[in-house]
Design an enzyme around this catalytic site. Structure first.
Site, PDB file in Angstrom:
ATOM      1  N   ASP A 181      -1.005  -7.967  15.113  1.00  0.00           N
ATOM      2  CA  ASP A 181       0.154  -6.959  15.860  1.00  0.00           C
ATOM      3  C   ASP A 181       0.393  -7.545  16.792  1.00  0.00           C
ATOM      4  O   ASP A 181       0.757  -7.628  17.877  1.00  0.00           O
ATOM      5  CB  ASP A 181       0.167  -5.705  15.111  1.00  0.00           C
ATOM      6  CG  ASP A 181       0.299  -5.840  13.779  1.00  0.00           C
ATOM      7  OD1 ASP A 181      -0.034  -7.368  12.746  1.00  0.00           O
ATOM      8  OD2 ASP A 181       0.441  -5.318  12.929  1.00  0.00           O
ATOM      9  N   GLU A 412     -11.941  -4.015   7.490  1.00  0.00           N
ATOM     10  CA  GLU A 412     -10.175  -5.183   7.190  1.00  0.00           C
ATOM     11  C   GLU A 412     -11.329  -5.673   9.552  1.00  0.00           C
ATOM     12  O   GLU A 412     -10.307  -6.327   9.183  1.00  0.00           O
ATOM     13  CB  GLU A 412      -9.826  -3.890   8.295  1.00  0.00           C
ATOM     14  CG  GLU A 412      -8.079  -4.246   8.410  1.00  0.00           C
ATOM     15  CD  GLU A 412      -6.974  -3.209   9.050  1.00  0.00           C
ATOM     16  OE1 GLU A 412      -7.651  -1.425   9.229  1.00  0.00           O
ATOM     17  OE2 GLU A 412      -6.413  -3.127   9.246  1.00  0.00           O
TER      18      GLU A 412
HETATM   19  C1  9WN Z   1       2.185  -3.562   9.728  1.00  0.00           C
HETATM   20  C2  9WN Z   1      -1.794  -5.094   5.752  1.00  0.00           C
HETATM   21  C3  9WN Z   1      -1.031  -5.533   7.486  1.00  0.00           C
HETATM   22  C4  9WN Z   1      -2.044  -7.195   8.066  1.00  0.00           C
HETATM   23  C5  9WN Z   1      -1.078  -6.884   9.221  1.00  0.00           C
HETATM   24  C6  9WN Z   1      -2.041  -6.526  10.140  1.00  0.00           C
HETATM   25  C7  9WN Z   1      -1.589  -4.950   9.806  1.00  0.00           C
HETATM   26  C8  9WN Z   1       0.887  -3.429   9.570  1.00  0.00           C
HETATM   27  C9  9WN Z   1       0.494  -2.214  10.456  1.00  0.00           C
HETATM   28  O1  9WN Z   1      -1.786  -4.459   8.302  1.00  0.00           O
HETATM   29  O2  9WN Z   1      -0.470  -4.149   9.996  1.00  0.00           O
HETATM   30  O3  9WN Z   1       2.254  -5.337   9.290  1.00  0.00           O
HETATM   31  O4  9WN Z   1       0.423  -1.330  10.107  1.00  0.00           O
HETATM   32  O5  9WN Z   1      -0.935  -2.159  11.230  1.00  0.00           O
HETATM   33  O6  9WN Z   1      -2.243  -6.465  11.795  1.00  0.00           O
HETATM   34  O7  9WN Z   1      -2.128  -8.531  10.346  1.00  0.00           O
HETATM   35  O8  9WN Z   1      -1.342  -7.753   7.191  1.00  0.00           O
HETATM   36  O9  9WN Z   1      -3.209  -5.194   5.627  1.00  0.00           O
END
Ligand code: 9WN
Length: 439
Positions: A181, A412
């Site tokens: 992100d 994470e």
């Molecule tokens: C937005 C779920 C996801 C991962 C992504 C990570 C994070 C989301 C957030 O979490 O993104 O999609 O709310 O920050 O960056 O890689 O798929 O684990």
């Protein structure tokens, strides 16, 4: 049987427990508190680990995701759980407000995608099916046959509708689509995206209620993220004339390396299904994507792969872990393989690789994709090492990843200097990929 005091056995058991806790009946959540829905590329990483402990759940999870596929082939990046309240995650289904043509299941989804890792995941689950007896093999063949046309439609959406730059690569229209992100790779392209900070007052960030602000993207990033969703949504999620109508369209080396890898996995799957002509076509497409990455995303001066802004044609100046992932492609020219390994070993990265260049001014040891170590991208990097026969390096990286998780937990992401666990503590893909690394 292995003694319970054996660190690998302990790690195996704790990983399996995380996956049990995060199972929600017909899908897996990435983590209960921070991400209470189903995420697209998480499902793929998770399937890779479930292949060892519960393949039926791996197939179920993939099926739940693809049931929400749109008629144009796009696989949404989140499938919202209708049993979870609208304000448990922002932006929720009300904000995305996807059109009726997306289909009944997709109504509770987002309209953007994530890296198409699912063909590789399906292939991995299939590959391990024999360990679960004849029932496992027949279950896997049925699942592959159901998934195959859907995986092909997913690829066709990305290679046709998303080729915004006309270069043979897919563009992402939102940093969330990369899965990385707030990577510094998007900083320059995001400079063109208006940031409406007042939007955040109307729609407060839910992530900050459950995670540390210093470990998450900034408000400025979020204002842009929300603005990008609004623009894409208000254009009906159309991909026509993207570079004129949408302020963010970027070719990411990691996303496109996964796109190419998916074609190779589809070739394998087509082979199992007896579709020889299809298999050949998939291999040709993988070769074309590899050539386009090598042509478009390579900077001969720094000898690195970087993201290209499809609107301005500029390569991002930031050196990020995404630039190491073309290593996953078997047809990558040998000099590029050497350059990637030099970069990975340099003071900028090191193994396990942090998400961004340690020596850059933007490096931030705690902030999400701007420095911390993530297990999923290191797992992809290790896969690339194996593809190119770099067994010693792959083994070193495998041990380093397992050490990190064993000492700090199934977090994470991890502090790139101290190893401290950051973000969500019982994170599904970290647990799932540990199972694969231990198997
Ligand atoms: C937005 C779920 C996801 C991962 C992504 C990570 C994070 C989301 C957030 O979490 O993104 O999609 O709310 O920050 O960056 O890689 O798929 O684990």
């Amino acid at each position: 049987p292995v003694a319970v005091s054996d660190p690998s056995a302990e790690l195996w058991q704790s990983a399996a427990r995380v996956l049990d806790t995060n199972w929600s009946g017909d899908h897996m959540v990435p983590s209960r508190r921070l991400y209470p829905h189903q995420w697209s590329w998480d499902t793929a990483f998770i399937a890779v680990g479930l292949a060892f402990v519960n393949p039926a759940r791996a197939w179920r999870d993939l099926r739940s995701l693809f049931e929400a596929q749109w008629p144009d082939g796009r696989v949404p990046h989140i499938v919202f759980d209708p049993a979870t309240a609208e304000d448990d995650y922002f932006p929720g289904p009300g904000f995305w407000n996807v059109p009726a043509y997306a289909g009944r299941r997709a109504r509770g989804s987002t309209g953007i995608v994530q890296p198409p890792l699912h063909a590789l995941a399906a292939w991995e689950v299939y590959r391990h099916a024999a360990a679960h007896g004849a029932g496992g093999v027949s279950e896997a063949r049925t699942a592959l046959a159901w998934l195959y046309p859907r995986l092909v439609a997913q690829q066709e959406y990305l290679t046709d509708r998303r080729d915004a730059g006309g270069s043979g690569l897919a563009s992402i229209v939102h940093p969330w689509e990369s899965g990385l992100d707030n990577s510094p790779a998007w900083d320059e392209a995001l400079g063109n995206v208006p940031a409406d900070l007042a939007l955040l007052e109307r729609f407060p960030r839910r992530d900050l209620a459950v995670a540390h602000a210093a470990h998450r993207p900034t408000d400025l990033d979020y204002a842009r993220y929300i603005g990008l969703v609004r623009n894409y949504r208000d254009g009906g999620y159309s991909d026509t004339d993207l570079t004129q109508r949408h302020p963010f369209a970027v070719e990411c080396p990691a996303f496109n390396s996964i796109l190419g890898t998916a074609e190779l996995a589809l070739a394998q799957i087509a082979g199992v299904l007896g579709l020889t002509g299809d298999a050949r076509r998939h291999r040709d497409r993988a070769r074309d994507i590899t050539a386009a990455i090598a042509r478009r995303l390579w900077d001969p001066v720094t000898r690195t792969f970087r993201a290209r802004d499809a609107r301005t044609g500029r390569l991002s100046p930031a050196r990020c872990v995404s630039g190491l992932l073309p290593l996953m492609l078997p047809d990558l020219p040998a000099d590029r393989v050497t350059a990637i390994m030099e970069e990975a070993r340099s003071e900028r990265f090191g193994l396990p690789a942090p998400s961004a260049d340690r020596t850059a001014a933007t490096f931030d040891t705690r902030r999400y994709w701007r420095g911390p170590v993530w297990i999923n991208v290191n797992w992809l990097l290790r896969r690339g090492m194996l593809v190119h026969g770099l067994r010693g390096e792959a083994e070193e990286l495998r041990r380093a990843m397992l050490r990190l998780v064993h000492e700090h937990g199934h977090y994470e992401y991890f502090h790139p200097e101290t190893g401290e666990g950051l973000g969500a503590p019982t994170f599904s893909w970290t647990a799932a990929l540990c199972l694969d690394l231990l198997a």
